[in-house]
Design a protein around this motif. Structure first.
Motif, PDB file in Angstrom:
ATOM      1  N   GLU A  41     -15.814 -21.273   7.851  1.00  0.00           N
ATOM      2  CA  GLU A  41     -16.650 -22.468   7.794  1.00  0.00           C
ATOM      3  C   GLU A  41     -16.337 -23.490   8.885  1.00  0.00           C
ATOM      4  OE1 GLU A  41     -12.943 -23.352   5.472  1.00  0.00           O
ATOM      5  OE2 GLU A  41     -14.178 -21.602   5.811  1.00  0.00           O
ATOM      6  N   VAL A  42     -15.271 -23.285   9.642  1.00  0.00           N
ATOM      7  CA  VAL A  42     -14.867 -24.243  10.682  1.00  0.00           C
ATOM      8  C   VAL A  42     -15.641 -23.940  11.961  1.00  0.00           C
ATOM      9  CG1 VAL A  42     -12.937 -25.082  12.080  1.00  0.00           C
ATOM     10  CG2 VAL A  42     -12.605 -24.615   9.638  1.00  0.00           C
ATOM     11  N   PRO A  43     -16.395 -24.934  12.473  1.00  0.00           N
ATOM     12  CA  PRO A  43     -17.265 -24.663  13.622  1.00  0.00           C
ATOM     13  C   PRO A  43     -16.555 -24.564  14.972  1.00  0.00           C
ATOM     14  CG  PRO A  43     -17.487 -26.956  12.944  1.00  0.00           C
ATOM     15  CD  PRO A  43     -16.586 -26.284  11.937  1.00  0.00           C
ATOM     16  N   ILE A  44     -15.382 -25.167  15.093  1.00  0.00           N
ATOM     17  CA  ILE A  44     -14.696 -25.195  16.388  1.00  0.00           C
ATOM     18  C   ILE A  44     -13.309 -24.585  16.226  1.00  0.00           C
ATOM     19  CG2 ILE A  44     -13.844 -26.643  18.260  1.00  0.00           C
ATOM     20  CD1 ILE A  44     -15.916 -28.779  17.243  1.00  0.00           C
ATOM     21  N   ILE A  45     -13.132 -23.397  16.794  1.00  0.00           N
ATOM     22  CA  ILE A  45     -11.823 -22.726  16.804  1.00  0.00           C
ATOM     23  C   ILE A  45     -11.624 -22.203  18.217  1.00  0.00           C
ATOM     24  CG2 ILE A  45     -10.393 -20.883  15.849  1.00  0.00           C
ATOM     25  CD1 ILE A  45     -12.121 -20.971  13.315  1.00  0.00           C
ATOM     26  N   SER A  46     -10.547 -22.628  18.855  1.00  0.00           N
ATOM     27  CA  SER A  46     -10.332 -22.247  20.252  1.00  0.00           C
ATOM     28  C   SER A  46      -8.841 -22.156  20.572  1.00  0.00           C
ATOM     29  CB  SER A  46     -11.010 -23.257  21.174  1.00  0.00           C
ATOM     30  OG  SER A  46     -10.560 -24.574  20.887  1.00  0.00           O
ATOM     31  N   ILE A  47      -8.567 -21.604  21.751  1.00  0.00           N
ATOM     32  CA  ILE A  47      -7.187 -21.446  22.219  1.00  0.00           C
ATOM     33  C   ILE A  47      -7.186 -21.507  23.735  1.00  0.00           C
ATOM     34  CG2 ILE A  47      -7.344 -18.913  22.291  1.00  0.00           C
ATOM     35  CD1 ILE A  47      -4.382 -18.790  21.485  1.00  0.00           C
TER      36      ILE A  47
END
Length: 114
Positions: free
Chosen positions: A92-98
Motif C-alpha cells: 500500500e506504500v506508494p513510494i519505495i526506493s533505494i
C-alpha cells in the motif's frame, strides 16, 4: 560495512515493527552474498514531518553505503532484491526506493584502523 539506512514516514513503523523491517533488509542483503553477515548494519529513521510532492503519502527510501568493488550488475541486483522485499511487505506504500553509494576504500576509516 555495508550500512543500510532506512528513511521512512512514521506510519511505516506502525504498519510493521522496526525490528521486522530492518531484519528483512538485513536478510536480503545477506542473501546476495556480497557481504560478510557480521558486517551488515541496518538502521531506521522514521520521520514525523516530511513532504512527498506536497502530500503526506507514506514513503520508504533506503540509503545503501557499500565499499567499492561491486560491479553495476551486483549493485542493481541488490537494489531490486531489497525493493522487492519492501514492496511485498508494504504493497500500500506508494513510494519505495533505494540508492547505492559506493565509497573508496582508500578514504574509509574506522577505529581499528587508527
Amino acid at each position: 560495512m555495508p550500512h543500510f539506512i532506512i528513511d521512512c514516514s512514521k506510519q511505516i513503523i506502525v504498519l510493521k515493527s522496526p525490528k521486522d523491517i530492518m531484519q528483512n533488509v538485513y536478510d536480503t542483503a545477506d542473501l546476495t552474498i556480497l557481504f560478510l553477515p557480521e558486517e551488515i548494519k541496518v538502521g531506521i529513521n522514521p520521520f514525523q514531518f516530511y513532504n512527498t510532492g506536497n502530500t503526506q503519502n507514506n514513503f520508504i527510501h533506503v540509503f545503501a553505503n557499500i565499499m567499492e568493488g561491486r560491479n553495476t550488475e551486483q549493485k542493481s541486483n541488490l537494489s531490486k532484491q531489497i525493493i522487492s522485499v519492501l514492496k511485498a511487505m508494504f504493497p500500500e506504500v506508494p513510494i519505495i526506493s533505494i540508492n547505492i553509494r559506493a565509497f573508496e576504500k582508500a578514504t574509509y576509516c574506522n577505529k581499528e584502523m587508527v
